[in-house]
Design a protein around this motif. Structure first.
Motif, mmCIF file in Angstrom:
data_model
loop_
_atom_site.group_PDB
_atom_site.id
_atom_site.type_symbol
_atom_site.label_atom_id
_atom_site.label_comp_id
_atom_site.label_asym_id
_atom_site.label_seq_id
_atom_site.Cartn_x
_atom_site.Cartn_y
_atom_site.Cartn_z
ATOM 1 N N PHE A 86 0.876 -1.248 0.098
ATOM 2 C CA PHE A 86 0.108 -0.111 0.011
ATOM 3 C C PHE A 86 0.913 1.458 -0.013
ATOM 4 O O PHE A 86 2.105 1.254 0.531
ATOM 5 C CB PHE A 86 -0.874 0.028 1.275
ATOM 6 C CG PHE A 86 -1.969 -1.206 1.306
ATOM 7 C CD1 PHE A 86 -2.479 -1.790 0.280
ATOM 8 C CD2 PHE A 86 -2.196 -1.779 2.400
ATOM 9 C CE1 PHE A 86 -3.108 -2.891 0.217
ATOM 10 C CE2 PHE A 86 -2.916 -2.767 2.752
ATOM 11 C CZ PHE A 86 -3.422 -3.490 1.669
ATOM 12 N N ILE A 87 0.404 2.241 -0.639
ATOM 13 C CA ILE A 87 0.894 3.719 -0.876
ATOM 14 C C ILE A 87 0.348 4.685 0.079
ATOM 15 O O ILE A 87 -0.911 4.690 -0.330
ATOM 16 C CB ILE A 87 1.092 4.042 -2.012
ATOM 17 C CG1 ILE A 87 2.025 2.848 -2.862
ATOM 18 C CG2 ILE A 87 1.877 5.341 -2.206
ATOM 19 C CD1 ILE A 87 2.075 3.125 -4.436
ATOM 20 N N ASP A 88 0.683 5.184 0.969
ATOM 21 C CA ASP A 88 0.198 6.392 1.834
ATOM 22 C C ASP A 88 0.834 7.882 1.408
ATOM 23 O O ASP A 88 1.963 8.084 1.467
ATOM 24 C CB ASP A 88 0.233 6.073 3.211
ATOM 25 C CG ASP A 88 -0.439 6.952 3.935
ATOM 26 O OD1 ASP A 88 -0.856 8.160 3.750
ATOM 27 O OD2 ASP A 88 -0.549 6.778 5.366
ATOM 28 N N LEU A 89 -0.278 8.669 0.671
ATOM 29 C CA LEU A 89 0.490 9.786 0.211
ATOM 30 C C LEU A 89 0.567 11.021 0.903
ATOM 31 O O LEU A 89 0.886 12.072 0.489
ATOM 32 C CB LEU A 89 -0.324 10.021 -0.926
ATOM 33 C CG LEU A 89 -0.310 9.211 -2.262
ATOM 34 C CD1 LEU A 89 -0.972 9.859 -3.620
ATOM 35 C CD2 LEU A 89 1.155 9.008 -2.476
ATOM 36 N N HIS A 90 -0.055 11.020 2.206
ATOM 37 C CA HIS A 90 0.011 12.251 3.070
ATOM 38 C C HIS A 90 -0.032 11.600 4.511
ATOM 39 O O HIS A 90 -1.056 11.260 5.027
ATOM 40 C CB HIS A 90 -1.177 13.065 2.744
ATOM 41 C CG HIS A 90 -1.109 14.205 3.500
ATOM 42 N ND1 HIS A 90 -1.131 15.397 3.014
ATOM 43 C CD2 HIS A 90 -1.363 14.649 4.967
ATOM 44 C CE1 HIS A 90 -1.274 16.456 3.818
ATOM 45 N NE2 HIS A 90 -1.043 16.061 5.064
#
Ligand code: GUN
Ligand code: ZN
Length: 434
Positions: A73-77
């Motif tokens: 997963f990628i968490d952008l903030h």
């Protein structure tokens, strides 16, 4: 065959494009008995197990059946120095910042504290299946050093930067326009492109930067066009009013960042809730990326992100936790709350689109889909292994699930770190053991 080659066996799901709806089977590849050949930190092959095993008969096989393998997963903030701010009671944005957040961030001047928090921060990300994140550090270069050094130790693809903030913040939490420039420049030179690190030039938001500081940030963007930019935009009504009083000549909030050359297709704009039509047109024209932070927007009572409205203009939105105003490190729980925020606006978040969003979708926002966000051959082996039966409630519900979409929706609504069986970073199992 080099000695680190291994085959991860299980059900595999990788997105090829954004699903338009439940019937859009061309948008993803799902293999019931799938496998990934992983070697040298990369995915070398993704296919049916029998096919992949024939390709690499010597490779060790790690059998994850019946679990589901997806891109990490990628968490952008989110905010690295807010790990001890999560779940601080009772305020909306500006009071919350002054009462809880700024005092916690002051402590990150101390390297020992920053290092201890960095260890905990990455344990939490990996425990929740997040393999790439874009974070704000504190104003202190020490915090960014600790953040990048710990990511490097774990070989994680991470993006971040020290916040630039030279006003409207307490003692011990302000730089100056010149210091913000110099410290950011030095951090870019040290970390940007080193291993898997990328730098994000990070003026916190217009309230905490003087015009001189935003000008210095703009100069950094011009000098380092391949670095990211991250800031906050139109999260809360009182924030917007205060911002416009500080920049009375600006046409609107985004116009402030525009004026200083801070809005481009590598610019991530946290929240972006209360937007004017001109701001939306500007996002569409520049490729600036709004980032939806549902648990935070509900927690602080900030408002409802208009995903469909922005998408209708061709704007690519990211999605993120916004720890520590966000209330969960889990991108699954972020999807859960995101689903509800969209429901309140009669918008839908189908599970296929949801899982695309936290993997390939966020990778596209970063312009890094050739490296992360899918299970395609040649990309980096950041992988999450998920169990939709991880809790008694999930197991019971799964008895009635008959399709991939249903299983994904159970993970989206009920899943959290307990549903993450393993997290691979560049091919190595890295989920901290409980
Ligand atoms: N705006 C400026 N700083 C912050 C922050 O730390 N959290 C949130 N939610 N909004 C911000
Ligand atoms: Zn934020």
């Amino acid at each position: 065959m080099p000695s680190d080659a291994k085959i991860l066996r299980g059900r595999t799901l990788s997105f090829l494009s954004e699903p338009t709806g439940p019937e859009d089977t061309a948008a993803y590849r799902y293999l019931e008995d799938g496998a990934l050949l992983v070697e040298g930190g990369l995915i070398r092959a993704h296919g049916d197990y029998a096919e992949v095993a024939a390709q690499a008969p010597e490779a060790e096989v790690v059998d994850h059946r019946p679990h589901l393998l997806m891109a990490g997963f990628i968490d952008l903030h989110l905010h690295f120095p807010q790990v001890q701010v999560v779940a601080s009671w009772g305020e909306q944005l500006l009071d919350w910042l002054n009462t809880y957040t700024f005092p916690a961030e002051v402590q990150f001047a101390d390297m020992t504290h920053a290092e201890r928090m960095a260890g905990a921060f990455y344990d939490l990300l990996l425990g929740h299946g997040t393999t790439t994140a874009v974070a704000f550090c504190s104003v202190h270069p020490t915090s960014a050093e600790a953040y990048f050094a710990e990511a490097e130790r774990r070989n994680m693809r991470m993006i971040g930067g020290k916040v630039m903030m030279d006003r409207n913040a307490p003692d011990g939490l302000r730089d100056t326009a010149q210091q913000g420039y110099d410290q950011t420049k030095a951090l870019i030179e040290h970390w940007h492109g080193k291993g898997r690190a990328s730098y994000a030039i990070s003026p916190r938001f217009a309230i905490t930067s003087t015009p001189e500081q935003l000008e210095a940030a703009g100069a950094l963007v011009a000098e380092h066009p391949d670095a990211y930019v991250q800031t906050h935009l139109s999260e809360n009504r009182a924030e917007i009013d205060f911002t416009l009083s500080l920049y009375p000549e600006a046409p609107d909030y985004l116009g402030i960042y525009e004026r200083y050359g801070l809005v481009g297709d590598k610019t991530l704009l946290g929240h972006a809730i209360h937007l004017e039509p001109r701001e939306i047109e500007l996002l569409a024209a520049t490729g600036g990326k709004p980032v939806f932070c549902p648990t935070s927007n509900l927690f602080l009572g900030s408002g409802l992100f208009d995903d469909a409205g922005l998408r209708a203009k061709g704007i690519a939105n990211g999605i993120a936790t916004d720890i520590g105003a966000g209330t969960s490190y889990s991108m699954l729980q972020t999807l859960n709350e995101g689903y509800k925020v969209l429901q309140l606006q009669s918008q839908k978040l189908h599970p296929l689109r949801a899982f695309h969003w936290i993997t390939r979708g966020n990778a596209e926002v970063l312009g890094q889909v050739d490296r992360i966000g899918t299970l395609e051959a040649g990309t980096e082996a950041d992988i999450v292994v998920m169990d939709a039966r991880a809790t008694p409630a999930m197991a019971l519900r799964c008895e009635k699930a008959t399709s991939l979409s249903e299983e994904l929706f159970i993970l989206q609504m009920l899943g959290d770190d307990r549903a993450v069986v393993e997290t691979y970073v560049a091919g190595e199992p890295m989920k901290p053991k409980a």
